[in-house]
Design an enzyme around this catalytic site. Structure first.
Site, PDB file in Angstrom:
ATOM      1  N   HIS A  91       0.801  -1.168   0.177  1.00 18.51           N
ATOM      2  CA  HIS A  91      -0.086  -0.023   0.064  1.00 18.51           C
ATOM      3  C   HIS A  91       0.871   1.282   0.021  1.00 18.51           C
ATOM      4  CE1 HIS A  91      -3.441   2.628   0.704  1.00 18.51           C
ATOM      5  NE2 HIS A  91      -4.456   1.568   0.459  1.00 18.51           N
ATOM      6  N   HIS A  98       7.881   7.495   4.748  1.00 18.78           N
ATOM      7  CA  HIS A  98       6.816   8.132   5.672  1.00 18.78           C
ATOM      8  C   HIS A  98       6.169   7.476   6.391  1.00 18.78           C
ATOM      9  CE1 HIS A  98       4.541   7.047   1.704  1.00 18.78           C
ATOM     10  NE2 HIS A  98       3.626   6.957   2.614  1.00 18.78           N
TER      11      HIS A  98
HETATM   12  P1  5GP Z   1       1.107   5.819   1.446  1.00 24.07           P
HETATM   13  O1  5GP Z   1      -0.135   4.904   0.776  1.00 24.07           O
HETATM   14  O2  5GP Z   1       2.025   5.885   0.392  1.00 24.07           O
HETATM   15  O3  5GP Z   1       1.802   5.264   2.441  1.00 24.07           O
HETATM   16  O4  5GP Z   1       0.600   7.100   1.886  1.00 24.07           O
HETATM   17  C1  5GP Z   1       0.710   8.477   1.089  1.00 24.07           C
HETATM   18  C2  5GP Z   1       0.137   9.546   1.826  1.00 24.07           C
HETATM   19  O5  5GP Z   1       0.467  10.593   1.190  1.00 24.07           O
HETATM   20  C3  5GP Z   1      -1.416   9.414   1.478  1.00 24.07           C
HETATM   21  O6  5GP Z   1      -2.150   9.209   2.726  1.00 24.07           O
HETATM   22  C4  5GP Z   1      -1.810  10.507   0.684  1.00 24.07           C
HETATM   23  O7  5GP Z   1      -2.918  11.283   1.274  1.00 24.07           O
HETATM   24  C5  5GP Z   1      -0.739  11.341   1.348  1.00 24.07           C
HETATM   25  N1  5GP Z   1      -0.362  12.538   0.291  1.00 24.07           N
HETATM   26  C6  5GP Z   1      -0.186  12.348  -1.027  1.00 24.07           C
HETATM   27  N2  5GP Z   1       0.117  13.532  -1.704  1.00 24.07           N
HETATM   28  C7  5GP Z   1       0.197  14.538  -0.840  1.00 24.07           C
HETATM   29  C8  5GP Z   1       0.371  15.550  -0.705  1.00 24.07           C
HETATM   30  O8  5GP Z   1       0.860  16.517  -1.921  1.00 24.07           O
HETATM   31  N3  5GP Z   1       0.420  16.346   0.197  1.00 24.07           N
HETATM   32  C9  5GP Z   1       0.246  16.054   1.473  1.00 24.07           C
HETATM   33  N4  5GP Z   1       0.035  16.626   2.536  1.00 24.07           N
HETATM   34  N5  5GP Z   1      -0.114  14.512   1.469  1.00 24.07           N
HETATM   35  C10 5GP Z   1      -0.088  13.791   0.365  1.00 24.07           C
END
Ligand code: 5GP
Ligand code: ZN
Length: 136
Positions: A91, A98
């Protein structure tokens, strides 16, 4: 400091993309998630660019959890998850490490978790234990 010109979170670190920053020091940035699973959902990232946990130096990783702790406390949530995804199958969408801080206020908001526990036995666990220990 490793960084990637194409990476959206490196752009947020540089200020090229705006974000609601909650905390910043020389190694770490924390900001609100743009598509929150619950009120207070935030991301804590190393300023060092790497896609997966195993690519990030220990000293940068060490700086992360104290910030996640501060955010969790600031939300006032009594229940919350710290989540860190590695790879698309797990996911991960954004390929810059992060850590999510996700308050869990009730059954419907926050992180939903599937927990498909597998059966095993002591012999299998013992063999796995030996294998992993030998590689650490
Ligand atoms: P992953 O699924 O990769 O663990 O989660 C990525 C997270 O980054 C998601 O919860 C998504 O909402 C967040 N996200 C993606 N692009 C941006 C952005 O441009 N700004 C912020 N603040 N969050 C982001
Ligand atoms: Zn990056």
């Amino acid at each position: 400091m490793a960084s990637s010109a194409a990476c959206i979170f490196c752009k947020i670190i540089k200020g090229d993309i705006p974000s609601f920053k909650l905390f910043e020091n020389d190694k770490v940035l924390a900001f609100l998630d743009i598509q929150p699973l619950s009120r207070g959902h935030a991301l804590v990232i190393p300023k060092y660019h790497g896609s997966k946990l195993t690519e990030i130096p220990d000293e940068d990783l060490s700086a992360i959890l104290p910030v996640a702790k501060k955010i969790a406390a600031a939300t006032g949530a009594s229940d919350y998850n710290i989540l860190q995804n590695n790879g698309a199958a797990a996911h991960q969408v954004v390929e810059h490490v992060h850590f999510h801080v996700i308050p869990k206020p009730n059954a419907t908001e926050g992180l939903g978790i599937g927990w498909p526990a597998q059966s095993t036995d002591m012999d299998k666990l013992k063999a796995l234990h030996e294998e992993l220990k030998s590689k650490m």
